[in-house]
Design an enzyme around this catalytic site. Structure first.
Site, short mmCIF file in Angstrom:
data_model
loop_
_atom_site.label_atom_id
_atom_site.label_comp_id
_atom_site.label_asym_id
_atom_site.label_seq_id
_atom_site.Cartn_x
_atom_site.Cartn_y
_atom_site.Cartn_z
N ASP A 98 -9.62 -5.06 -5.07
CA ASP A 98 -9.00 -4.04 -4.23
C ASP A 98 -9.63 -2.68 -4.48
O ASP A 98 -9.55 -2.14 -5.59
CB ASP A 98 -7.49 -3.98 -4.51
N SER A 109 0.83 -1.21 0.00
CA SER A 109 0.00 0.00 0.00
C SER A 109 0.87 1.26 0.00
O SER A 109 1.64 1.49 -0.93
CB SER A 109 -0.94 -0.06 1.21
N HIS A 134 -7.38 -5.44 -0.68
CA HIS A 134 -6.21 -4.78 -0.10
C HIS A 134 -5.62 -5.52 1.10
O HIS A 134 -4.41 -5.69 1.20
CB HIS A 134 -6.60 -3.36 0.32
#
Length: 403
Positions: free
Chosen positions: A346, A176, A379
């Protein structure tokens, strides 16, 4: 529970936590030095049978960052030939990100058992990196940063420290926000002389097409800016009020806590309730409200630029130009070995935004770029999925061993 209702609940939790929550501290803000019994090594690593060392790194702008080293696998076999790997967590997380799963499934432990020298970074402002040579976390100036400063100071300090300690170039893994800061640094010709390769999980560069209801709602309604104007410089979603509310919700028989992440991350495929419980014991972590403003600007504008002070004079003062400079992904060297993995579900690292990044990397040497697509991943799957070992980590480790 509807998506809108869930979004509202999480927003209330986050903002109540920022405004009135009080973080339970293992140490006072004035006394940043952790006792060896209070750090991540003791809490998460040594109890699993692994050797672990606590380190601190001081950035050029004075932040004192915690770092953990797992120098060998559980077998205890040492080797001077172990290549170092630096693990960098994402937004609202800390280094425990890499230690949430059981030892045979957590990336940090897997790397150590596979012959690597593992280093775990903790970004400024998180629980174990709240020290500074001059400032206290109660000072507004302590929180006067966005991810630009992570690019300019935190990541270079961490890289340099590991490089100096080991005498070797590093492999890197980011998740991320940990991918964003690395990409930005590489695009500015930073860290390259100390890098062997980089792995980017749920890569973040462009976020204009982000579909996360929570993140987009906050950006479009200028929530971070409002908090900043109210004088809330630390964005603390782990305030006591927020955590207690979430724990109460999770105990309700009709509430599946694995779904509470969905409004933020997208529909994760493979989280079980026990991993969410472990997550809530340690995460989420604080960041600077200014950092969330920067990310909100990126969501609204669809650009990859430095922090916009929304004032020509301030931008001129900081950048020498009326608008913030752009980070240019096409300047990343084509021969830097990259492993990029992204998921079809995601909501933060959206497929369309990842395609923009891949377009920027279209001239990358074919044998230096590995792209993995997981249709079912969102995610959080990349750090908490029950099948991340087979799906992502095993191929990742194989990639490292080829470099």
């Amino acid at each position: 529970m509807t998506g809108n209702t869930l979004t509202s609940i999480i927003l209330v939790m986050l903002f109540c936590g920022s405004a009135v929550g009080s973080r339970t501290k293992l140490f006072s803000d004035k006394d940043w030095v952790l006792d060896s019994d209070e750090g991540i090594c003791k809490l998460m690593v040594e109890i699993q049978g692994y050797a672990c060392e606590e380190h601190t790194v001081t950035t050029q702008d004075g932040y004192i960052l915690s770092m953990q080293r797992i120098p060998m696998g559980r077998s205890g076999e040492d080797s001077s030939e172990r290549a170092p790997v630096l693990l960098q967590h994402g937004l609202l997380m800390d280094g425990i990100t890499w230690l949430l799963l059981p030892p045979d499934q957590s990336l940090a432990f897997m790397l150590a058992d596979s012959g690597f020298d593992v280093w775990i970074a903790n970004t400024r402002g998180t629980k174990y990196s709240r020290g500074h040579t001059l400032l206290d976390p109660q000072d507004r100036a302590f929180w006067d940063w966005s991810w630009d400063e992570l690019v300019a100071y935190d990541l270079p300090a961490s890289f340099q420290y590991v490089h100096d300690e080991t005498g070797q170039k590093l492999h890197y893994v980011g998740h991320s926000l940990g991918t964003l800061v690395a990409l930005a640094a590489f695009s500015q010709n930073q860290l390259l002389s100390m890098s062997r390769s980089a792995v980017l999980l749920s890569p973040i560069a462009y976020v204009g097409q982000m579909t996360s209801p929570l993140a987009r709602n906050a950006a479009e309604n200028f929530i971070a800016e409002t908090l900043y104007w109210l004088g809330l410089d630390e964005f603390d979603p782990r305030g006591e009020a927020a955590v207690n509310l979430l724990k109460v919700l999770c105990k309700k028989p009709d509430v599946d806590c694995t779904d509470l992440l969905t409004s933020f991350t997208g529909q994760n495929c493979c989280l079980n309730s026990s991993i969410v419980d472990i997550f809530l014991e340690h995460e989420p972590q604080s960041t600077a409200t200014k950092n969330t403003i920067h990310l909100s600007q990126m969501i609204r504008e669809g650009t990859l630029a430095m922090y916009d002070y929304e004032d020509e004079y301030e931008n001129m003062k900081h950048y020498g130009q009326p608008t913030p400079p752009m980070y240019n992904m096409t300047t990343i060297p084509n021969d830097l070995p990259l492993f990029l993995s992204y998921g079809g579900q995601d909501a933060l690292s959206d497929v369309n935004d990842v395609q923009l990044l891949l377009e920027s990397l279209k001239d990358h040497d074919g044998d230096k770029l590995v792209v993995q697509y997981r249709e079912d991943y969102a995610h959080a799957d990349y750090v908490m999925s029950s099948n991340a070992k087979q799906s992502v980590y095993d191929p990742l480790i194989a990639f490292f061993k080829l470099q």
